[in-house]
Each structure stands twice: as structure tokens, then as C-alpha cells.
Design a protein around this motif. Structure first.
Motif, PDB file in Angstrom:
ATOM      1  N   ALA A  17       1.145   4.147  -2.953  1.00 11.86           N
ATOM      2  CA  ALA A  17       0.986   5.571  -2.648  1.00 11.86           C
ATOM      3  C   ALA A  17       2.221   6.357  -3.065  1.00 11.86           C
ATOM      4  O   ALA A  17       2.114   7.461  -3.618  1.00 11.86           O
ATOM      5  CB  ALA A  17       0.721   5.765  -1.160  1.00 11.86           C
ATOM      6  N   GLU A  39      -3.393  10.675  -0.619  1.00 14.22           N
ATOM      7  CA  GLU A  39      -4.081  11.950  -0.367  1.00 14.22           C
ATOM      8  C   GLU A  39      -3.453  12.711   0.802  1.00 14.22           C
ATOM      9  O   GLU A  39      -3.224  13.915   0.713  1.00 14.22           O
ATOM     10  CB  GLU A  39      -5.567  11.707  -0.089  1.00 14.22           C
ATOM     11  CG  GLU A  39      -6.350  11.156  -1.257  1.00 14.22           C
ATOM     12  CD  GLU A  39      -6.605  12.177  -2.357  1.00 14.22           C
ATOM     13  OE1 GLU A  39      -6.542  13.390  -2.073  1.00 14.22           O
ATOM     14  OE2 GLU A  39      -6.867  11.747  -3.494  1.00 14.22           O
ATOM     15  N   GLU A  41      -4.789   4.846  -1.137  1.00 18.85           N
ATOM     16  CA  GLU A  41      -5.502   6.091  -1.465  1.00 18.85           C
ATOM     17  C   GLU A  41      -5.366   7.125  -0.348  1.00 18.85           C
ATOM     18  O   GLU A  41      -5.049   8.289  -0.602  1.00 18.85           O
ATOM     19  CB  GLU A  41      -6.980   5.802  -1.749  1.00 18.85           C
ATOM     20  CG  GLU A  41      -7.784   7.033  -2.128  1.00 18.85           C
ATOM     21  CD  GLU A  41      -7.362   7.648  -3.456  1.00 18.85           C
ATOM     22  OE1 GLU A  41      -7.600   8.863  -3.625  1.00 18.85           O
ATOM     23  OE2 GLU A  41      -6.801   6.946  -4.307  1.00 18.85           O
ATOM     24  N   THR A  42      -5.574   6.703   0.877  1.00 14.46           N
ATOM     25  CA  THR A  42      -5.458   7.621   2.015  1.00 14.46           C
ATOM     26  C   THR A  42      -4.022   8.087   2.187  1.00 14.46           C
ATOM     27  O   THR A  42      -3.781   9.278   2.415  1.00 14.46           O
ATOM     28  CB  THR A  42      -5.960   6.953   3.308  1.00 14.46           C
ATOM     29  OG1 THR A  42      -7.307   6.523   3.105  1.00 14.46           O
ATOM     30  CG2 THR A  42      -5.908   7.911   4.483  1.00 14.46           C
ATOM     31  N   GLN A  79       0.834  -1.206   0.000  1.00 14.20           N
ATOM     32  CA  GLN A  79       0.000   0.000   0.000  1.00 14.20           C
ATOM     33  C   GLN A  79       0.871   1.260   0.000  1.00 14.20           C
ATOM     34  O   GLN A  79       0.591   2.226  -0.719  1.00 14.20           O
ATOM     35  CB  GLN A  79      -0.948   0.004   1.201  1.00 14.20           C
ATOM     36  CG  GLN A  79      -1.981  -1.107   1.189  1.00 14.20           C
ATOM     37  CD  GLN A  79      -2.916  -0.996   0.002  1.00 14.20           C
ATOM     38  OE1 GLN A  79      -3.519   0.039  -0.237  1.00 14.20           O
ATOM     39  NE2 GLN A  79      -3.033  -2.079  -0.750  1.00 14.20           N
ATOM     40  N   ASP A  95      -4.019   2.390   3.797  1.00 13.80           N
ATOM     41  CA  ASP A  95      -4.439   2.115   2.426  1.00 13.80           C
ATOM     42  C   ASP A  95      -3.821   3.155   1.491  1.00 13.80           C
ATOM     43  O   ASP A  95      -3.595   4.298   1.871  1.00 13.80           O
ATOM     44  CB  ASP A  95      -5.963   2.062   2.289  1.00 13.80           C
ATOM     45  CG  ASP A  95      -6.607   3.405   2.474  1.00 13.80           C
ATOM     46  OD1 ASP A  95      -6.831   4.096   1.459  1.00 13.80           O
ATOM     47  OD2 ASP A  95      -6.880   3.780   3.626  1.00 13.80           O
ATOM     48  N   ARG A 115       2.343   6.670  -6.910  1.00 12.60           N
ATOM     49  CA  ARG A 115       1.302   7.621  -7.340  1.00 12.60           C
ATOM     50  C   ARG A 115       1.676   9.059  -6.981  1.00 12.60           C
ATOM     51  O   ARG A 115       1.480   9.983  -7.777  1.00 12.60           O
ATOM     52  CB  ARG A 115      -0.026   7.227  -6.717  1.00 12.60           C
ATOM     53  CG  ARG A 115      -1.174   7.967  -7.296  1.00 12.60           C
ATOM     54  CD  ARG A 115      -2.475   7.335  -6.923  1.00 12.60           C
ATOM     55  NE  ARG A 115      -3.551   8.249  -7.277  1.00 12.60           N
ATOM     56  CZ  ARG A 115      -4.699   8.313  -6.661  1.00 12.60           C
ATOM     57  NH1 ARG A 115      -4.961   7.495  -5.663  1.00 12.60           N
ATOM     58  NH2 ARG A 115      -5.604   9.190  -7.017  1.00 12.60           N
TER      59      ARG A 115
END
Length: 75
Positions: free
Chosen positions: A23, A64, A60-61, A19, A58, A26
Motif C-alpha cells: 500500500a 484507498e 488495496e483497502t 500488505q 489488505d 502504491r
């Protein structure tokens, strides 16, 4: 997994490392950084690692929150 080179032996579960790596990749793409060892990518990796240590788990979190902590809008 690109972030592993920045972990310095820190113990994370393999699923969390996946994870974190997602991240990291990304975030580097969003910031137009190559995932190599330089000051900018070290800052991104360090931010993701710190967030994971606080319990975020995770991609995505982590992505962000990394951009938010660096005060960068991904759009």
C-alpha cells in the motif's frame, strides 16, 4: 519492505507488513513520491500504520483509505 523503516519497532505480523508495504509503495507512486524518509512519505507511512492499527489489513483497502484520509483522488 519500504515501510519497515517507519515502523519504529511496532509489532505487526509479517503478512500485514507486506500488505502495508504494498500500500505504501502504491500510494507513493500515485502521489509521485520517492519512498524515502521525508515529511511527505512519513505522512503517507503514518497514515497507513494508523489504518493498520485500526484493523485494516489488505493492501488495496489500505491504499484507498490512505488516499481518502489524505483527501487525494488517485485518478
Amino acid at each position: 519492505m519500504p515501510i519497515t523503516r517507519f515502523l519504529s519497532g511496532q509489532p505487526f505480523q509479517p503478512e500485514l507488513i507486506e500488505q502495508m508495504s504494498a500500500a505504501f509503495v502504491r500510494a507513493c507512486q500515485a502521489l509521485r513520491l520517492e519512498p524515502v524518509d521525508d515529511p511527505a512519505t512519513r505522512l503517507v507511512a503514518r497514515t497507513i500504520i494508523e489504518l493498520a492499527e485500526r484493523g485494516l489489513n489488505d493492501a488495496e483497502t489500505l491504499f484507498e483509505m490512505t488516499l481518502r484520509q489524505l483527501e487525494i483522488d488517485k485518478t
